[in-house]
Design an enzyme around this catalytic site. Structure first.
Site, mmCIF file in Angstrom:
data_model
loop_
_atom_site.group_PDB
_atom_site.id
_atom_site.type_symbol
_atom_site.label_atom_id
_atom_site.label_comp_id
_atom_site.label_asym_id
_atom_site.label_seq_id
_atom_site.Cartn_x
_atom_site.Cartn_y
_atom_site.Cartn_z
ATOM 1 N N ASP A 298 -17.264 -3.381 -7.860
ATOM 2 C CA ASP A 298 -16.730 -4.624 -8.515
ATOM 3 C C ASP A 298 -16.942 -5.818 -7.625
ATOM 4 O OD1 ASP A 298 -15.532 -6.191 -10.656
ATOM 5 O OD2 ASP A 298 -13.932 -4.491 -10.954
ATOM 6 N N ARG B 213 -8.911 8.467 -16.032
ATOM 7 C CA ARG B 213 -9.744 8.845 -15.142
ATOM 8 C C ARG B 213 -10.383 10.041 -15.618
ATOM 9 N NH1 ARG B 213 -8.821 6.336 -10.265
ATOM 10 N NH2 ARG B 213 -6.584 5.512 -9.872
ATOM 11 N N GLU C 272 -19.157 6.028 -3.799
ATOM 12 C CA GLU C 272 -18.369 4.963 -4.447
ATOM 13 C C GLU C 272 -18.402 5.158 -5.944
ATOM 14 O OE1 GLU C 272 -15.694 3.399 -4.263
ATOM 15 O OE2 GLU C 272 -15.877 1.573 -3.488
ATOM 16 N N ASP C 273 -17.454 5.194 -6.729
ATOM 17 C CA ASP C 273 -17.176 5.217 -8.108
ATOM 18 C C ASP C 273 -17.785 3.912 -8.599
ATOM 19 O OD1 ASP C 273 -15.070 3.722 -7.521
ATOM 20 O OD2 ASP C 273 -13.789 4.492 -9.015
ATOM 21 N N GLY D 257 -10.366 6.998 -7.424
ATOM 22 C CA GLY D 257 -11.542 6.869 -8.399
ATOM 23 C C GLY D 257 -12.765 7.672 -8.187
ATOM 24 N N PHE E 79 -14.236 -4.383 -18.497
ATOM 25 C CA PHE E 79 -13.088 -3.382 -17.758
ATOM 26 C C PHE E 79 -13.781 -1.874 -18.340
ATOM 27 C CE2 PHE E 79 -8.183 -3.195 -17.472
ATOM 28 C CZ PHE E 79 -8.443 -1.688 -16.676
ATOM 29 N N ASP F 127 -9.960 3.940 -13.904
ATOM 30 C CA ASP F 127 -8.590 4.041 -14.674
ATOM 31 C C ASP F 127 -7.925 2.563 -15.213
ATOM 32 O OD1 ASP F 127 -5.896 3.369 -12.665
ATOM 33 O OD2 ASP F 127 -7.861 3.245 -12.073
#
Length: 187
Positions: free
Chosen positions: A107, A169, A103-104, A48, A156, A163
């Site tokens: 969460d 992605r 980091e993408d 990611g 989401f 992804d």
């Protein structure tokens, strides 16, 4: 636009603009630490991180070294198992080095917290975190990014490295997935 995409929440232009600003802040932080020409070790978690890390690298002005790790906590699920596992580790020692995790998205924060603790056990000079997206309301552990581009709602998301079943992605924007359609979607 793909039928599983409900709405685009961050355009490529907005992401690029904000990444430039945050990269400048990160650059200034390390300059203020007077580290000279010592390379910062940028660590990305595959897969990611790739689009955001590339974008960040284009705007980061200091000497750096890039490293990648593969951490699994999802498998083929859309929810984290909560049990991170290192599948591909760093190839270099990080003792007495400045580590910047790129980091993408944060969460639940469980995997990131696990990795920060893993790095700290190796005695680096510092461990900092930059993230493109932060789902603050989804955190299950007490973790904070040192820098972030955007706070996002607990939805989401796909695009810019995020992804669903290894798809989307490559989208140059961040979008919300229609989870109702996804539940019955046939690939």
């Amino acid at each position: 636009m793909h039928p599983l995409i409900k709405e685009v929440i961050l355009s490529k232009e907005k992401i690029d603009e904000r990444t430039k600003i945050v990269a400048k802040q990160v650059t200034e932080h390390y300059r203020s630490q007077k580290i000279g020409d010592e390379p910062i070790v940028l660590v990305g978690f595959l897969k990611g991180c790739v689009p955001f890390m590339g974008n960040f690298l284009e705007n980061f002005e200091l000497n750096c070294q890039t490293e990648y790790m593969l951490i699994s906590s999802y498998g083929s699920n859309i929810k984290s198992s909560g049990k991170p596992e290192i599948l591909l580790d760093l190839r270099i020692p990080i003792e007495n080095r400045h580590i910047l995790i790129v980091e993408d998205i944060i969460d639940t924060g469980i995997t990131l917290d696990f990795m920060v603790n893993y790095f700290r056990m190796q005695n680096p000079k510092s461990v900092k975190i930059i993230t493109m997206l932060d789902k603050v309301t989804a955190h299950k552990v007490d973790i904070k990014a040192d820098w972030k581009c955007f706070d996002v709602e607990d939805q989401f998301l796909v695009g810019m490295g995020l992804d669903v079943n290894e798809r989307f992605r490559n989208l140059p924007y961040v979008a919300v997935v229609d989870v109702e359609k996804l539940a019955t979607w046939k690939w």
